[in-house]
Design a protein around this motif. Sequence first.
Motif, PDB file in Angstrom:
ATOM      1  N   UNK A   1      -1.835  -5.816  22.785  1.00  8.01           N
ATOM      2  CA  UNK A   1      -1.691  -5.955  21.333  1.00  8.01           C
ATOM      3  C   UNK A   1      -1.257  -4.635  20.704  1.00  8.01           C
ATOM      4  N   UNK A   2      -1.820  -3.535  21.194  1.00  4.37           N
ATOM      5  CA  UNK A   2      -1.457  -2.228  20.658  1.00  4.37           C
ATOM      6  C   UNK A   2       0.004  -1.899  20.967  1.00  4.37           C
ATOM      7  N   UNK A   3       0.472  -2.284  22.160  1.00  4.61           N
ATOM      8  CA  UNK A   3       1.874  -2.007  22.499  1.00  4.61           C
ATOM      9  C   UNK A   3       2.815  -2.786  21.583  1.00  4.61           C
ATOM     10  N   UNK A   4       2.418  -4.000  21.171  1.00  7.29           N
ATOM     11  CA  UNK A   4       3.240  -4.772  20.229  1.00  7.29           C
ATOM     12  C   UNK A   4       3.192  -4.129  18.849  1.00  7.29           C
ATOM     13  N   UNK A   5       2.015  -3.692  18.434  1.00  4.66           N
ATOM     14  CA  UNK A   5       1.876  -3.024  17.134  1.00  4.66           C
ATOM     15  C   UNK A   5       2.734  -1.762  17.101  1.00  4.66           C
TER      16      UNK A   5
ATOM     17  N   UNK B   1      -4.062  -7.213  16.478  1.00  3.65           N
ATOM     18  CA  UNK B   1      -2.865  -7.859  15.929  1.00  3.65           C
ATOM     19  C   UNK B   1      -3.009  -8.052  14.423  1.00  3.65           C
ATOM     20  N   UNK B   2      -4.162  -8.563  14.005  1.00  2.00           N
ATOM     21  CA  UNK B   2      -4.400  -8.756  12.574  1.00  2.00           C
ATOM     22  C   UNK B   2      -4.409  -7.428  11.829  1.00  2.00           C
ATOM     23  N   UNK B   3      -4.976  -6.397  12.461  1.00  2.00           N
ATOM     24  CA  UNK B   3      -5.018  -5.072  11.858  1.00  2.00           C
ATOM     25  C   UNK B   3      -3.635  -4.476  11.670  1.00  2.00           C
ATOM     26  N   UNK B   4      -2.680  -4.906  12.500  1.00  2.00           N
ATOM     27  CA  UNK B   4      -1.301  -4.415  12.408  1.00  2.00           C
ATOM     28  C   UNK B   4      -0.442  -5.324  11.518  1.00  2.00           C
ATOM     29  N   UNK B   5      -1.092  -6.296  10.859  1.00  2.00           N
ATOM     30  CA  UNK B   5      -0.391  -7.245   9.982  1.00  2.00           C
ATOM     31  C   UNK B   5       0.685  -8.035  10.707  1.00  2.00           C
ATOM     32  N   UNK B   6       0.404  -8.376  11.961  1.00  2.00           N
ATOM     33  CA  UNK B   6       1.315  -9.224  12.738  1.00  2.00           C
ATOM     34  C   UNK B   6       0.817 -10.661  12.586  1.00  2.00           C
ATOM     35  N   UNK B   7       1.711 -11.557  12.209  1.00  2.00           N
ATOM     36  CA  UNK B   7       1.347 -12.975  12.070  1.00  2.00           C
ATOM     37  C   UNK B   7       1.399 -13.637  13.441  1.00  2.00           C
ATOM     38  N   UNK B   8       0.393 -14.449  13.741  1.00  3.39           N
ATOM     39  CA  UNK B   8       0.348 -15.156  15.029  1.00  3.39           C
ATOM     40  C   UNK B   8       0.579 -16.647  14.830  1.00  3.39           C
ATOM     41  N   UNK B   9       1.447 -17.197  15.673  1.00  2.00           N
ATOM     42  CA  UNK B   9       1.714 -18.629  15.647  1.00  2.00           C
ATOM     43  C   UNK B   9       1.533 -19.191  17.045  1.00  2.00           C
ATOM     44  N   UNK B  10       1.032 -20.428  17.100  1.00  3.87           N
ATOM     45  CA  UNK B  10       0.758 -21.087  18.377  1.00  3.87           C
ATOM     46  C   UNK B  10       2.033 -21.728  18.912  1.00  3.87           C
TER      47      UNK B  10
END
Length: 132
Positions: free
Chosen positions: A66-70, A90-99
Amino acid sequence: YANKEIIGDESMKIAIPVDEKNIESKVCISFGRTPYYMIYDTDSKEAEFFDNEAASSPGGAGIKAAQSLADRKIDVLLTPRCGGNAADVINGANIKMYKTQGDSIKSNLEAYEAGKLNELTEIHEGMHNHGK
C-alpha cells in the motif's frame, strides 16, 4: 465542480494487482502478495508494470504494498480485496478503492471508467502469515 476530479479531464492513475506484466493477464486475488502491480494512466491510456517488492516479506506485505502505491501517487485502486492495515494506508493516502469484478484487467478498467464498480468497503482482517 466537486466531481471534476472524478469525471473531469484530469489524468488519473489506477493501480491493479496483476499476475503477470501483461494487460492480457488476470487480476491477482491477493493485494499484498501479488507479484506485480499495473498502473494505468487514464490520460495517456498507457499501462506500466512494477514488481511488488512486498510479496516476499515475512509479514506486513499489505502495508508495504500500500505504501509503494501511495509513493507512486495512485488515485484509484481496483482490487478484489484488501486487509485492514493496508486499507488504513490506502485511505490515509486518499486512494479510492473499488472492488474488481471477475479477473479481466481490461473489463475492470472499462467497468471503472463506466462507473460500474462498487467501492470496496468489506475490509478483511488480513492474511497474517497466510491464514495461520
